[in-house]
Design a protein around this motif. Structure first.
Motif, short mmCIF file in Angstrom:
data_model
loop_
_atom_site.label_atom_id
_atom_site.label_comp_id
_atom_site.label_asym_id
_atom_site.label_seq_id
_atom_site.Cartn_x
_atom_site.Cartn_y
_atom_site.Cartn_z
N PHE A 31 0.87 -1.18 0.00
CA PHE A 31 0.00 0.00 0.00
C PHE A 31 0.91 1.23 0.00
N PRO A 32 0.42 2.34 -0.56
CA PRO A 32 1.27 3.53 -0.60
C PRO A 32 1.61 4.01 0.80
N ALA A 33 2.81 4.54 0.96
CA ALA A 33 3.22 5.08 2.26
C ALA A 33 2.21 6.12 2.72
N PHE A 40 8.72 12.41 8.34
CA PHE A 40 10.08 11.87 8.17
C PHE A 40 10.66 12.27 6.82
N LEU A 41 9.83 12.18 5.77
CA LEU A 41 10.34 12.44 4.41
C LEU A 41 10.92 13.85 4.29
N ASP A 42 10.31 14.79 5.02
CA ASP A 42 10.76 16.19 4.94
C ASP A 42 11.71 16.58 6.07
N ALA A 76 9.58 16.35 -1.26
CA ALA A 76 10.91 16.51 -0.67
C ALA A 76 11.98 16.81 -1.74
N PHE A 77 11.71 16.37 -3.00
CA PHE A 77 12.68 16.58 -4.08
C PHE A 77 12.11 17.44 -5.21
N THR A 78 10.81 17.69 -5.17
CA THR A 78 10.12 18.34 -6.30
C THR A 78 10.57 19.79 -6.48
N LEU A 94 3.76 13.81 -9.92
CA LEU A 94 2.65 12.85 -9.94
C LEU A 94 2.65 11.97 -8.70
N ASP A 95 1.48 11.82 -8.11
CA ASP A 95 1.35 10.90 -6.97
C ASP A 95 -0.08 10.35 -6.94
N ILE A 96 -0.19 9.14 -6.40
CA ILE A 96 -1.49 8.47 -6.35
C ILE A 96 -2.34 8.98 -5.18
N GLN A 97 -1.70 9.67 -4.20
CA GLN A 97 -2.43 10.10 -3.01
C GLN A 97 -2.62 11.63 -2.98
N GLU A 98 -3.87 12.02 -2.95
CA GLU A 98 -4.19 13.45 -2.89
C GLU A 98 -3.64 14.08 -1.60
N ASP A 99 -3.68 13.33 -0.50
CA ASP A 99 -3.20 13.87 0.78
C ASP A 99 -1.73 14.29 0.69
N MET A 100 -0.95 13.48 -0.02
CA MET A 100 0.48 13.81 -0.20
C MET A 100 0.59 15.08 -1.04
N LEU A 101 -0.19 15.13 -2.12
CA LEU A 101 -0.10 16.28 -3.03
C LEU A 101 -0.53 17.57 -2.32
N ARG A 124 -2.51 10.87 -10.06
CA ARG A 124 -2.72 9.70 -10.90
C ARG A 124 -1.75 8.59 -10.47
N SER A 125 -2.05 7.39 -10.94
CA SER A 125 -1.15 6.26 -10.67
C SER A 125 -0.06 6.21 -11.73
N ALA A 126 1.06 5.63 -11.36
CA ALA A 126 2.15 5.43 -12.33
C ALA A 126 1.72 4.50 -13.46
N MET A 141 12.33 8.86 -9.64
CA MET A 141 11.54 8.48 -8.47
C MET A 141 12.47 8.19 -7.30
N VAL A 142 12.04 8.63 -6.14
CA VAL A 142 12.86 8.46 -4.94
C VAL A 142 12.04 7.67 -3.92
N THR A 143 12.55 6.52 -3.54
CA THR A 143 11.89 5.59 -2.61
C THR A 143 10.43 5.32 -3.00
N VAL A 144 10.23 4.97 -4.26
CA VAL A 144 8.88 4.75 -4.77
C VAL A 144 8.72 3.40 -5.48
N LEU A 145 9.68 3.03 -6.33
CA LEU A 145 9.47 1.88 -7.23
C LEU A 145 8.98 0.63 -6.50
N GLN A 146 9.57 0.37 -5.33
CA GLN A 146 9.20 -0.86 -4.62
C GLN A 146 7.81 -0.81 -4.03
N GLU A 147 7.21 0.38 -3.98
CA GLU A 147 5.83 0.49 -3.46
C GLU A 147 4.80 0.12 -4.51
N ILE A 148 5.24 0.05 -5.75
CA ILE A 148 4.30 -0.18 -6.86
C ILE A 148 4.21 -1.69 -7.10
C1 LIG Z 1 7.89 6.66 0.45
S1 LIG Z 1 6.93 7.86 -0.40
C2 LIG Z 1 8.22 8.81 -1.17
C3 LIG Z 1 7.79 10.19 -1.54
C4 LIG Z 1 8.88 11.05 -2.19
N1 LIG Z 1 9.32 10.46 -3.42
C5 LIG Z 1 10.04 11.20 -1.26
O1 LIG Z 1 11.05 10.52 -1.44
O2 LIG Z 1 9.93 12.00 -0.31
C6 LIG Z 1 6.28 6.97 -1.79
C7 LIG Z 1 5.28 7.77 -2.60
O3 LIG Z 1 4.92 7.02 -3.76
C8 LIG Z 1 3.54 7.17 -4.01
N2 LIG Z 1 3.04 6.03 -4.79
C9 LIG Z 1 2.94 4.74 -4.39
N3 LIG Z 1 2.42 3.99 -5.38
C10 LIG Z 1 2.21 4.83 -6.43
C11 LIG Z 1 1.69 4.66 -7.74
N4 LIG Z 1 1.29 3.47 -8.17
N5 LIG Z 1 1.61 5.72 -8.55
C12 LIG Z 1 2.02 6.95 -8.12
N6 LIG Z 1 2.51 7.19 -6.89
C13 LIG Z 1 2.61 6.14 -6.05
C14 LIG Z 1 2.93 7.22 -2.59
O4 LIG Z 1 1.66 7.82 -2.60
C15 LIG Z 1 3.98 8.04 -1.85
O5 LIG Z 1 3.71 9.41 -1.89
#
Ligand SMILES: C[S@@+](CC[C@H](N)C(=O)[O-])C[C@H]1O[C@@H](n2cnc3c(N)ncnc32)[C@H](O)[C@@H]1O
Length: 213
Positions: A31-33, A40-42, A76-78, A94-101, A124-126, A141-148
């Motif tokens: 599930f998305p973080a 922590f991210l910031d 954090a990197f945008t 781009l992010d899947i979660q409105e709360d993050m955006l 939107r989703s990746a 992407m930073v700390t993201v790929l493994q969440e997908i």
């Molecule tokens: C650990 S956070 C990292 C956020 C940011 N890249 C950073 O390093 O501070 C992972 C982010 O990836 C997003 N994410 C997860 N799955 C996604 C998907 N399928 N499409 C787009 N964003 C996704 C989550 O919503 C979350 O904001």
């Protein structure tokens, strides 16, 4: 002295246990973080481990580029990326979660960031990038790929929107419970048909850069 040593030992033991528990949970449920981890991210601690300027430089982001950040989270990197591409460039965040955006929007509304006019936020989703084929110079992407869950599906989309010879940079940090070995990341990117270009950092924090053929 003993008290300090014991306190440190307890903190380290707690961190190891936390990592183990989260990794076990996440191996069953992807599930998305959650947005609250933006604290922590910031954080300054995170910036010390993964300095935004360094990540942007290692990713190959340069003035004038059209860049996509996948999973930008709270940004954090945008903002660093937007400054690096300058007014002639553009960053799609781009992010899947409105709360993050929303957290990114709050940051952009601060007076110190009023100069930044080149970020377009996309919820939107990746898996479904609303961008033209062959239209971007670089994606990162930073700390993201493994969440997908379906990484190859997301990578195929990223490859689609990159121009020929466009760059995909992936950065990872060890305290992330989804952290993969560098060789695992590189294998995934090669499997997606991307070509290795460069690798930076160490076991704790690294960036790998690949190129679309
Ligand atoms: C650990 S956070 C990292 C956020 C940011 N890249 C950073 O390093 O501070 C992972 C982010 O990836 C997003 N994410 C997860 N799955 C996604 C998907 N399928 N499409 C787009 N964003 C996704 C989550 O919503 C979350 O904001």
């Amino acid at each position: 002295m003993t008290v300090v040593f014991l306190t440190l030992l307890i903190i380290v033991a707690f961190l190891i246990l936390w990592q183990l528990v989260i990794r076990i949970v996440r191996s069953y449920a992807k599930f998305p973080a959650p947005a609250f981890i933006s604290t922590f991210l910031d954080s300054d601690f995170r910036k010390m481990q993964q300095p935004p300027a360094k990540v942007i430089a290692c990713s190959g982001i340069k003035p004038g580029m059209k860049v996509l950040e996948i999973g930008c989270g709270s940004g954090a990197f945008t903002i660093e990326a937007a400054r690096a591409v300058g007014q002639q460039g553009k960053v799609y965040a781009l992010d899947i979660q409105e709360d993050m955006l929303d957290k990114l929007r709050t940051k952009l509304a601060r007076p110190g960031n009023s100069d930044i006019q080149n970020i377009e936020i996309i919820n939107r989703s990746a898996y479904e990038l609303p961008l033209e084929d062959n239209s971007l110079d670089l994606a990162f992407m930073v700390t993201v790929l493994q969440e997908i869950p379906d990484k190859q599906r997301a990578l195929a989309q990223i490859k689609r929107v990159l121009k020929p010879a466009g760059i995909l940079a992936v950065s990872e940090l060890l305290p992330d419970p989804d952290y993969p070995w560098r060789s695992t990341t590189q294998r995934m990117l090669s499997k997606a048909g991307l070509i290795f270009e460069a690798s930076y950092g160490n076991l704790w924090s690294y960036t790998v850069r690949f190129r679309k053929p």
